[in-house]
Design an enzyme around this catalytic site. Structure first.
Site, PDB file in Angstrom:
ATOM      1  N   PHE A 159       0.805  -1.222   0.000  1.00  0.00           N
ATOM      2  CA  PHE A 159       0.000   0.000   0.000  1.00  0.00           C
ATOM      3  C   PHE A 159       0.840   1.276   0.000  1.00  0.00           C
ATOM      4  O   PHE A 159       0.458   2.280  -0.562  1.00  0.00           O
ATOM      5  CB  PHE A 159      -0.922   0.008   1.234  1.00  0.00           C
ATOM      6  CG  PHE A 159      -1.948  -1.076   1.183  1.00  0.00           C
ATOM      7  CD1 PHE A 159      -3.227  -0.800   0.731  1.00  0.00           C
ATOM      8  CD2 PHE A 159      -1.645  -2.368   1.554  1.00  0.00           C
ATOM      9  CE1 PHE A 159      -4.190  -1.796   0.666  1.00  0.00           C
ATOM     10  CE2 PHE A 159      -2.599  -3.373   1.492  1.00  0.00           C
ATOM     11  CZ  PHE A 159      -3.861  -3.089   1.047  1.00  0.00           C
ATOM     12  N   HIS A 206      -2.999  -5.590  12.572  1.00  0.00           N
ATOM     13  CA  HIS A 206      -3.851  -4.679  11.797  1.00  0.00           C
ATOM     14  C   HIS A 206      -5.102  -5.367  11.260  1.00  0.00           C
ATOM     15  O   HIS A 206      -5.739  -4.879  10.335  1.00  0.00           O
ATOM     16  CB  HIS A 206      -3.048  -4.039  10.660  1.00  0.00           C
ATOM     17  CG  HIS A 206      -1.895  -3.213  11.164  1.00  0.00           C
ATOM     18  ND1 HIS A 206      -0.815  -2.864  10.396  1.00  0.00           N
ATOM     19  CD2 HIS A 206      -1.663  -2.665  12.396  1.00  0.00           C
ATOM     20  CE1 HIS A 206       0.038  -2.135  11.132  1.00  0.00           C
ATOM     21  NE2 HIS A 206      -0.460  -2.016  12.339  1.00  0.00           N
TER      22      HIS A 206
END
Ligand SMILES: [Zn+2]
Length: 273
Positions: free
Chosen positions: A60, A146
Site C-alpha cells: 500500500f 492490523h
C-alpha cells in the site's frame, strides 16, 4: 489508555552506536541467516507487506502502491460519513479478485516450515491478507496487529460478517450495510489509521517479543506504530534482530543482520527445512 495506529518516523538511527551488519551479497545473507536460525531456541517472525508482493498483493505504501493513488480512509472518517463507508467498501470489492487469487509465497512457506519444526511458536503480522493462515499457521498463532480483510465486523458489537453478505446488501441498497444486531457500521475486520489497536493481539505480541531469542522483521519499513515497536522491544530484551527488506528501514542501525534482498529469494532456501 487506547493505543491508536499511526505512521511515525522515530529515527532510531545511530542512537545505539552499533554499526548495522548489512550483508554484501544474497548468498552470505542466506548463510548467516541459516546459522542464526540453527542457533535460535525461539524465533519470532514479524511480517509486513513486502512478504506478500510476490503473491500479487500490492504494498500500500510503496511508490505506485494503493495509498499513493487512493488516500487511506481514517477510522473517524469511516464512522462519521456514509460516503466514506461506501468508498471504503467499493475499494475493498475492487480488490477482491486480487485477495481471493493470492496464494502463500516462498517467504510465507519458509516461515510455516519454521513453525511446523517447532522453532517459531507464532507469528506477528501487519498484513491483513490471511496468507500466513493459508501457509499452515493455526489461526490462533497468527497475531494480526492490523486485523484481517477477508471478513467483516461490526465496529460496535464485534459481530462477524462474511464479505458476500456485505456485498449483496451493498449492491441491493447502494450503501454500506449496518449491523443487524446493533445497527452500528460494518467494516472489514482491519485496523484503520486512528483506530484503536486490538488489545489481545498487542498483549500477545508483547509477551512473544520479550521472550524470543531471534526476531525476524520481514518486509516492513517499520514506520507504522505501535507495530514497529516490537523489533525494538525484542532487541532491548536481548534477542538478536534480523531485518529482511528490499529497502532500508528505520531500524537497520540496531539490527544484528540486515538483508536488503528480495524476500522470496532470501527465504526460499528455508522452505521445507
Ligand atoms: Zn453490532
Amino acid at each position: 489508555m487506547v493505543i491508536r495506529m499511526a505512521v511515525l518516523i522515530v529515527g532510531t538511527a545511530n542512537h545505539s552506536g552499533l554499526a548495522a551488519v548489512i550483508v554484501k551479497d544474497l548468498r552470505s545473507g542466506v548463510e548467516q541467516l541459516g546459522n542464526m536460525i540453527a542457533e535460535a531456541r525461539c524465533i519470532l517472525p514479524f511480517t509486513g507487506a513486502g512478504i506478500s508482493t510476490e503473491c500479487g498483493i500490492p504494498d500500500f505504501r510503496s511508490p505506485g502502491g494503493l495509498w499513493t493513488r487512493n488516500r487511506p480512509i481514517a477510522f473517524d472518517e469511516f464512522v462519521a460519513s456514509a460516503e466514506a463507508r461506501a468508498e471504503a467498501w467499493r475499494r475493498r470489492f475492487a480488490m477482491e479478485e486480487t485477495f481471493a487469487a493470492a496464494r502463500p509465497g516462498r517467504g510465507h512457506r519458509a516461515l510455516a516450515s519454521l513453525y511446523k519444526a517447532g522453532k517459531a511458536p507464532a507469528i506477528i503480522t501487519q498484513n491483513i491478507d490471511n496468507l500466513h493462515q493459508a501457509s499452515g499457521f493455526k489461526a490462533d498463532d497468527v497475531i494480526e496487529l492490523h486485523g484481517n480483510t477477508t471478513y467483516a465486523r461490526c465496529i460496535g458489537c464485534g459481530q462477524a460478517y462474511d464479505l458476500p453478505w456485505v456485498r449483496a446488501r451493498f449492491e441491493e441498497a447502494g450503501e454500506a450495510p449496518d449491523c443487524t444486531v446493533c445497527a452500528e457500521p460494518v467494516k472489514t475486520a482491519t485496523i484503520s489509521f486512528g483506530q484503536a489497536m486490538p488489545e489481545d493481539a498487542m498483549r500477545r505480541a508483547t509477551e512473544l517479543a520479550q521472550s524470543c531469542d531471534l526476531f525476524l522483521a520481514i518486509g516492513s519499513s517499520l514506520v507504522v506504530w505501535p507495530a514497529a515497536g516490537f523489533p525494538l522491544m525484542a532487541k532491548n530484551c536481548g534477542a538478536k534482530l534480523v531485518i529482511i527488506n528490499n529497502e532500508p528501514t528505520e531500524q537497520d542501525d540496531i539490527a544484528d543482520l540486515v538483508i536488503h534482498y528480495d524476500i522470496g529469494e532470501t527465504l526460499g532456501p528455508f522452505v521445507g527445512n
